[in-house]
Scaffold this active site. Sequence first.
Site, PDB file in Angstrom:
ATOM      1  N   ASP A  73     -12.444   5.752  -6.333  1.00 47.27           N
ATOM      2  CA  ASP A  73     -12.717   4.544  -5.560  1.00 47.27           C
ATOM      3  C   ASP A  73     -13.726   4.833  -4.454  1.00 47.27           C
ATOM      4  O   ASP A  73     -14.010   5.984  -4.133  1.00 47.27           O
ATOM      5  CB  ASP A  73     -11.417   3.962  -4.968  1.00 47.27           C
ATOM      6  CG  ASP A  73     -10.443   5.043  -4.528  1.00 47.27           C
ATOM      7  OD1 ASP A  73     -10.888   6.156  -4.190  1.00 47.27           O
ATOM      8  OD2 ASP A  73      -9.236   4.784  -4.525  1.00 47.27           O
ATOM      9  N   ASN A 140       2.703   2.761  -0.293  1.00 48.26           N
ATOM     10  CA  ASN A 140       3.108   1.499  -0.933  1.00 48.26           C
ATOM     11  C   ASN A 140       3.048   1.585  -2.462  1.00 48.26           C
ATOM     12  O   ASN A 140       3.140   0.578  -3.151  1.00 48.26           O
ATOM     13  CB  ASN A 140       2.223   0.337  -0.438  1.00 48.26           C
ATOM     14  CG  ASN A 140       0.751   0.521  -0.798  1.00 48.26           C
ATOM     15  OD1 ASN A 140       0.379   1.485  -1.466  1.00 48.26           O
ATOM     16  ND2 ASN A 140      -0.091  -0.394  -0.362  1.00 48.26           N
ATOM     17  N   HIS A 142       0.458   2.599  -4.266  1.00 41.81           N
ATOM     18  CA  HIS A 142      -0.849   2.369  -4.903  1.00 41.81           C
ATOM     19  C   HIS A 142      -1.394   3.653  -5.521  1.00 41.81           C
ATOM     20  O   HIS A 142      -1.086   4.755  -5.082  1.00 41.81           O
ATOM     21  CB  HIS A 142      -1.853   1.719  -3.945  1.00 41.81           C
ATOM     22  CG  HIS A 142      -2.442   2.601  -2.887  1.00 41.81           C
ATOM     23  ND1 HIS A 142      -2.912   2.127  -1.691  1.00 41.81           N
ATOM     24  CD2 HIS A 142      -2.654   3.951  -2.824  1.00 41.81           C
ATOM     25  CE1 HIS A 142      -3.399   3.125  -0.967  1.00 41.81           C
ATOM     26  NE2 HIS A 142      -3.242   4.234  -1.626  1.00 41.81           N
ATOM     27  N   GLU A 147      -3.628  -1.968  -5.100  1.00 45.41           N
ATOM     28  CA  GLU A 147      -2.521  -2.286  -4.202  1.00 45.41           C
ATOM     29  C   GLU A 147      -1.437  -3.056  -4.970  1.00 45.41           C
ATOM     30  O   GLU A 147      -1.689  -3.571  -6.063  1.00 45.41           O
ATOM     31  CB  GLU A 147      -3.052  -3.137  -3.037  1.00 45.41           C
ATOM     32  CG  GLU A 147      -4.173  -2.482  -2.225  1.00 45.41           C
ATOM     33  CD  GLU A 147      -3.699  -1.378  -1.278  1.00 45.41           C
ATOM     34  OE1 GLU A 147      -2.751  -0.638  -1.595  1.00 45.41           O
ATOM     35  OE2 GLU A 147      -4.303  -1.250  -0.197  1.00 45.41           O
TER      36      GLU A 147
END
Length: 252
Positions: A73, A140, A142, A147
Amino acid sequence: MERVIPTKIVIASGYKEMSSLAASFVAGLVQEKPDLVMAIPSGRTPVGMYRQLGGMYRKGGLDLSRATFFLLDEYHGLGPRDKGSFYHFIRQNFMRLVNVPAVHVPDSRFPDAVEAGRRYEEEIASAGGLDLAVLGIGVNGHIGFNEPGRPFDSRTGPVNLTPETISANARYFKTPAQVPREAISMGLATIRQARSVLLLASGAPKAEAVAAALAGPVTTTVPASTLQRHPAFTAIVDSGAASLLSGFPQKG
Ligand code: F6R
């Protein structure tokens, strides 16, 4: 219902051991296939693995010159010269240490981020597809910057970062206001298409995400849980990150 395949989980004593097991895993695959095509993460987790790979290279035990690397990313709008960019991170923490001539990165300054994502997919395909995706995991759940809620069939493209992720990444910027709110990330389907996947996690703050990803239900609420359906998925986690997993054997 799709079949859920048992994951190979390796529990390391700490960060250092996680890093050397991960480096050996990668080096083993490169030995089998010197022109390995890999997706690689930025962030705190893989730094030790990159250092270990650097050590192997310096000792003459590793040659990455024929391998191909794709960053998972990149922040939208940040170019290779921006200090906060993932490209800058990977140059400092990986490329400097090994004989890797180039790392592919999504063209995050291309005005049309959807098109930039599509082109990145083409680059991956023309390299022959990913042999290996190395991943960290967010608190979280990810992976990449996918997400919670991102569809399992997502491909590389623009994503909005959650406030949690923005504050976790603020350490790479002078002020929190400088942290980009958007990124281009490989999609979950793109990652799952890799022939093999290696997930790394270290420390108690990751324990909940690791337990949910590896032992919880497969749900888009925990993006990493999609990996349970991958036929060649290995997780190397240290004892802190594994602290909420039960019933898994220690280091294998
Ligand atoms: C970074 C990436 C993210 C990180 C994750 C964990 O390229 O794709 O998914 O791997 O946010 O970050 P660290 O390792 O800093 O805890």
